[in-house]
Design a protein around this motif. Structure first.
Motif, short mmCIF file in Angstrom:
data_model
loop_
_atom_site.label_atom_id
_atom_site.label_comp_id
_atom_site.label_asym_id
_atom_site.label_seq_id
_atom_site.Cartn_x
_atom_site.Cartn_y
_atom_site.Cartn_z
N THR A 145 0.84 -1.18 0.00
CA THR A 145 0.00 0.00 0.00
C THR A 145 0.88 1.24 0.00
O THR A 145 2.01 1.20 0.48
CB THR A 145 -0.93 0.00 1.23
N VAL A 147 1.89 4.89 1.29
CA VAL A 147 1.66 5.71 2.48
C VAL A 147 2.42 7.03 2.34
O VAL A 147 3.38 7.12 1.57
CB VAL A 147 2.14 4.99 3.77
N TRP A 159 -3.23 -3.86 4.52
CA TRP A 159 -4.39 -3.04 4.18
C TRP A 159 -5.34 -2.89 5.36
O TRP A 159 -6.43 -2.38 5.19
CB TRP A 159 -5.16 -3.70 3.03
N ASP A 161 -7.41 -1.59 8.45
CA ASP A 161 -7.83 -0.25 8.82
C ASP A 161 -7.77 0.75 7.69
O ASP A 161 -7.09 1.80 7.78
CB ASP A 161 -7.01 0.26 10.01
N THR A 162 -8.40 0.43 6.58
CA THR A 162 -8.49 1.37 5.46
C THR A 162 -9.89 1.27 4.86
O THR A 162 -10.65 0.35 5.18
CB THR A 162 -7.50 1.01 4.34
N TYR A 163 -10.21 2.22 3.99
CA TYR A 163 -11.43 2.07 3.20
C TYR A 163 -11.23 1.00 2.12
O TYR A 163 -12.12 0.23 1.82
CB TYR A 163 -11.81 3.39 2.52
N GLU A 164 -10.01 1.00 1.50
CA GLU A 164 -9.85 0.07 0.38
C GLU A 164 -10.09 -1.38 0.77
O GLU A 164 -10.67 -2.13 0.00
CB GLU A 164 -8.55 0.15 -0.36
N ASP A 242 -10.08 0.62 13.64
CA ASP A 242 -10.13 2.07 13.79
C ASP A 242 -11.58 2.56 13.79
O ASP A 242 -12.32 2.34 12.84
CB ASP A 242 -9.36 2.68 12.61
N LEU A 245 -13.14 4.47 10.81
CA LEU A 245 -13.43 3.78 9.55
C LEU A 245 -14.50 2.71 9.71
O LEU A 245 -14.82 1.99 8.78
CB LEU A 245 -12.15 3.12 9.02
#
Lengths: 298, 317
Positions: A145, A147, A159, A161-164, A242, A245
């Protein structure tokens, strides 16, 4: 549904029995939801004291929206709703684009490997998400990813704790591709050839001819992907810790575990049920035909 | 609509028909390239997020992989499977619970769905409204449904109060979800309540493919309601029947959310299921290898069900 000719008119007695049965069943299917909405308006003490009688289903007594404001005071439920709206919107919209293009290529174009790809797409229909959930957690921790670090772009792994991680795995869907392919097949191929002679590229044919003619297919796929995306639970509960999210369903489970204030719990569940219910009632015909279309799955 | 037929065969007939216009070599090349380009995003995503995880899950099943581990992962052969079947009583219990759940839910949900479909298929006023009502639980999130029913099942909840009032106080009330002998049954009730509307619609579309003339002919021959159902409706629903039974079976074997929200597998593992146990071991206890092995067991069960479907529909089309 059309009344078939020669249909005998039902006898009055028989009709009465059918209405009785359907009313009884309607009560069975509605009572928990009525109870939920009504209880969300009552203080905890009254919910418990009303439970023994008809008052449990009536908005009477000390009615207020205190439970709703209580939920907002306690958890960032607005944020959870926003997260779910973002995830659901991107999954549905990107899914419509990606899966319809693939469905078009598979049903109306000739290219090497088409048969193999079609076979693989259909094979994916047999894999329930639950079978790959555990290895998939491991897999997404290994994915690279980008950053931002001190103003520099770097790359990192993982990946979580992400939207993706909530969106990208769910965009492509074998069943959506299959439904699109089935639908595009019904558009006469002569149109493609005429457009080709006029010099149109394949993407133009897809964009200008196939898509505008396929409204019902898009509606069906949108509905069939909207519900699971909005209701996602198992996956985000594993890969999103998180709070910023967190989607609504996982947020609700946390809220439920930390609270025994039933009024507020009912306010939370009512809040996320109501929008879907309104959308369903507004488009119930489309929902019904989508489900019927999903009956071709096999 | 025939509710079921081999998807490969039907999709294969999706191939463009014989080309009437002679295509030049350039045309074919551009078609080939465009075809790949348009299929590529979906193919790539399915590859990375479905096919790789399936293969990875298979490979991890034979390792001792952990989510976060200081020691390197190593192959352990069939150790995970040996452990599951010989040294993990919770797994065995979960497997039995999963089968018990499916054994009850499949016939009950299919049967009730058919009853609902026949009712809303009657030519009477208001049938559409009832169809909408019966479908409402399906659009309600299963997480919401689980939380709601957990409250209904409380010792001082709605269901005990109701039983208390219809038995004039003779009912003593029970903590449905805390009692090992009632917990799974309680979960079965709400699972059917939530999902049956979906299968009502599948049955309904099957019912509507049966020509009305058949019923008319049966009536002329003097067939009553029951005979009409047995000799016209039931045989006419054959393809729908296979589809409904298979989809309910696969969904039932994957039972997870209700367990996670309502009981966490308890009391004393009486509601632990295959998928719940796989997630508990693989994710919560971070034993990815073992969890993958348990997921693979679930996958094999699903494959068996799918093969049974193939077998049942083999002489069709």
């Amino acid at each position: 549904m059309a009344v078939q000719k020669g249909e005998r008119v039902l006898s009055r007695r028989r009709r009465l029995w059918i209405y009785l049965a359907m009313t009884g069943l309607a009560v069975f299917f509605l009572f928990p939801l009525v109870f939920m909405f009504v209880s969300s308006l009552k203080p905890d003490g009254q919910i418990l004291s009303d439970v023994g009688g008809w008052r449990a289903f009536l908005p009477v007594g000390d009615i207020s929206v205190d439970n709703y404001s209580g939920v907002f005071d306690r958890v960032p439920v607005g944020r959870f709703l926003l997260n779910s709206v973002i995830v659901t919107t991107v999954v549905v919209v990107a899914g419509l684009v990606v899966n319809s293009m693939a469905g078009f290529a598979l049903s109306r174009m000739r290219w090497t490997g088409r048969g193999v790809v079609l076979g693989v797409v259909i094979a994916t229909l047999i894999v329930p998400f639950e079978t790959i959930a555990v290895p998939m957690v491991y897999w997404v921790t290994q994915l690279p990813t980008l950053v931002f670090e001190n103003g520099w772009i770097a790359y990192d792994f993982g990946w979580l704790d992400t939207y993706e991680v909530q969106i990208i795995p769910f965009i492509a869907n074998g069943f959506s591709v299959f439904l699109f392919a089935q639908y595009f097949k019904t558009i006469p191929t002569a149109i493609d050839e005429a457009a080709r002679i006029d010099g149109a590229g394949w993407f133009t044919i897809y964009r200008r001819i196939a898509v505008p003619l396929s409204g019902p297919a898009f509606a069906t796929v949108a509905i069939l992907t909207f519900l699971p995306a909005w209701n996602q639970y198992l996956w985000p509960s594993m890969v999103v810790q998180d709070e910023d999210l967190r989607p609504v369903m996982v947020g609700m489970q946390y809220f439920f575990q930390e609270n025994t204030a039933w009024g507020e719990v009912m306010a939370y569940t009512s809040m996320i049920t109501l929008p879907v219910l309104v959308v369903f009632l507004a488009f119930q015909r489309a929902f019904v035909s989508s489900v019927a279309a999903s009956g071709v799955k096999g | 609509m025939t509710a079921i037929s081999s998807p490969e065969r039907r999709a294969a007939s999706a191939a463009p028909g014989p080309v009437s216009r002679r295509k030049t070599r350039g045309d074919l090349r551009s078609e080939r390239r465009a075809g790949w380009a348009m299929a590529a995003p979906a193919v790539l995503l399915l590859l990375v997020f479905l096919i790789v995880p399936v293969v990875l899950g298979f490979v991890l099943s034979f390792t001792n992989a952990r989510l976060i581990s200081p020691e390197p992962t190593s192959f352990t052969g069939f150790d995970n499977f040996v452990r599951a079947f010989t040294a993990d009583p919770t797994f065995f219990r979960s497997l039995l619970n999963t089968f018990a759940f499916a054994a009850v839910v499949v016939p009950v949900q299919a049967g009730l769905g058919l009853v609902l479909a026949i009712l809303v298929n009657q030519k009477i006023r208001g049938a559409v409204a009832f169809r909408v009502v019966f479908f409402i639980p399906v659009v309600t999130s299963i997480v919401v449904v689980s939380i709601l029913w957990k409250f209904l099942y409380q010792p001082d909840g709605l269901i005990n109060s109701f039983l208390d009032s219809i038995t004039f106080g003779a009912w003593q009330g029970t903590a449905w979800l805390n009692n090992p002998s009632t917990a799974l049954a309680a979960i079965i009730v709400l699972s059917v309540w939530q999902a049956v509307g979906f299968h009502m619609l599948i049955w309904l579309s099957g019912l509507q493919t049966i020509p009305g003339e058949l019923y008319e002919a049966a009536r002329i021959d003097g067939a009553g309601t029951w005979r009409q159902f047995r000799d016209v409706t039931w045989p006419g629903l054959r393809p729908t029947r296979v589809f409904v039974l298979i989809t309910i079976t696969i969904a039932a074997l994957g039972l997870f959310v209700q367990i996670d929200v309502m009981t966490q597998g308890g009391p004393v593992d009486s509601t632990s299921t295959l998928v719940y146990h796989a997630v508990r071991m693989g994710y919560r206890q971070q034993q990815i290898g073992y969890g993958s092995a348990l997921s693979l067991v679930f996958f094999v069960l699903v494959l068996i069900v799918a093969l049974v479907q193939r077998f049942l529909t083999r002489d069709k089309d």
